[in-house]
Design an enzyme around this catalytic site. Sequence first.
Site, PDB file in Angstrom:
ATOM      1  N   GLY A   1      34.414  53.141  44.698  1.00  0.00           N
ATOM      2  CA  GLY A   1      35.677  53.271  45.411  1.00  0.00           C
ATOM      3  C   GLY A   1      36.205  51.915  45.843  1.00  0.00           C
TER       4      GLY A   1
ATOM      5  CD  GLN B   1      46.913  64.340  51.099  1.00  0.00           C
ATOM      6  OE1 GLN B   1      47.359  64.456  52.236  1.00  0.00           O
ATOM      7  NE2 GLN B   1      46.709  65.389  50.319  1.00  0.00           N
TER       8      GLN B   1
ATOM      9  N   GLY C   1      47.903  55.944  53.474  1.00  0.00           N
ATOM     10  CA  GLY C   1      48.294  54.595  53.100  1.00  0.00           C
ATOM     11  C   GLY C   1      47.263  53.577  53.542  1.00  0.00           C
TER      12      GLY C   1
ATOM     13  NE  ARG D   1      44.035  60.931  61.126  1.00  0.00           N
ATOM     14  CZ  ARG D   1      43.662  60.436  59.953  1.00  0.00           C
ATOM     15  NH1 ARG D   1      42.377  60.228  59.695  1.00  0.00           N
ATOM     16  NH2 ARG D   1      44.564  60.130  59.037  1.00  0.00           N
TER      17      ARG D   1
END
Length: 538
Positions: A28, A63, A65, A306
């Site tokens: 990754g 998803q 950024g 969050r």
Amino acid sequence: MLTLRRLSTSSRAFSTSSRPTLIVVGTGVAGSSTALKAASNGVKVHMLNSSSHTTNCNSYWAQGGIISRNPSSDDTSDHLSNDIMNAGVNLNVREAVEQLSKLGPERVTEMLLNEKEYASIPFEKDSQGELKYTLEAAHSHPRILYWKDWTGKAITEGLAAACEKHPLITTSTNTIVHDLLLSNPNDSSSSVTGVSCFDHSSNKSYDLHSSLGVVLSTGGLNNIYEHSTNPTGYNALGTSVALGSRVNAEIKDVEYVQFHPTALKLPDSARYLLTEALRGEGAILRDKTGRPFAKDYHPSGELAPRDVVARAVFEEDTKGGAFLDITHRDSEWLKNRFPSIDEYLLERGVDMTKDALPCVPAAHYTCGGVSVDLKGKSSVEGLRVAGEGSRTGVHGGNRLASTSLLEGLVWGAEIGEDLDITKTGDFVITEKESYYNEFDAKNVDERSFELLANLRSLMWNDVGIVRTVSGTSAAIEEITTLTSEAEALFQTVKTQKSCMIRDATVAAGLVAKAANENRVSGGTHFIEDDEEQKMDNA
């Protein structure tokens, strides 16, 4: 399999023209940036990926950024540091936060906007050809670069292409690393020199050694939970922390598992991430009656940290449902801004331009992991870790949106530049005898699948969004039993599934133990004593 020539006798070397050699586990953003920086310094790198494609990794599915620096605003590294610290409820390591804030934008420019040396990612631009910057929850400034609603795909593919064309980087796919190799297993001060591997496409096993040791960059552990936004397969099962713990590397902060507030909740469907950027672009959280509820829980409403929003959505879901509504935005704009989400929803009969989206929290990101310093060094010599499997201290108790790809990029680059290139030595590969029987493998796989389902249910119910002392204590006991059986399955026959459940049970045990021992709620870790929960449920 390995592109290197194979030998069956032990301790035979493969010439790399007296170069230093490095093993990177994971392909990754963190693994690729490590490999590219190391190779640019003359290191020969061999990357290992457990799937059939190098882009099959957690980074690919991001998803939102990646943070940079918006030149048209008054944003500074101090502003970013403060946002990260606030989101992490000041449980962060200040030095790590400052490294990310100061070096992050520079690394983005150097490695993601530099096709000549690394990659040129097609981030969104305005009509004047200038980069666009968006705002996400708990950010004080619009500073996030993005590509449509699938930034991870663009970055991962760009870095993978750069790795593929570099003459000093080779890659093996279908390769599971199940143990780290030590210079002297009987010496507590020994160093990591290599990895034990299982090629699940050929059912062959081998050991691989290098002169500079090993970098782990295999992602987090969120798929040990029943509901997760992470991709299925051999992903996010705690491989880095499991491997690290087997060589007694220090593991920290794994109780801080971030649950994304908005995962799509459809009957008989896996949870699907509804990106933070939706709320950044004005999406509203509503209850079953259509009433906005986010500001009942925090003055910042949908843009609160969050952990706060996740518990709010969790509570509203128990009352009858929570919904994410962005139907007030222009339909054409929505479809262009979030094309992959729009396509996914339409395939399931949902239209985001007309329908409020049923949502629920799901395990999303691991804030802790193998503890490392500013150069990615763990407590064990020869072992470095980057990306979600590490605990750099950046995230503290809760990750700020769009810091994950940046952290992997920064720490990967720091590792690649910090290696001691005077330690030259060839890769050494040793094939190992390995037992494989189709009948045994079938039985082991079936039982491994059952254990993983049990483990995920246990973690969701007892070590989930809201925890109790008794629940985490009971989980520890049950996980101990599951771990013993998982190890026995792995020793019976190595398969992809037996390797998966072995890592997952170890990772789950570490999370449950850390959650049980930390009796102070903070960030993503929310624990009640049993009397408090009884009163809440009364």
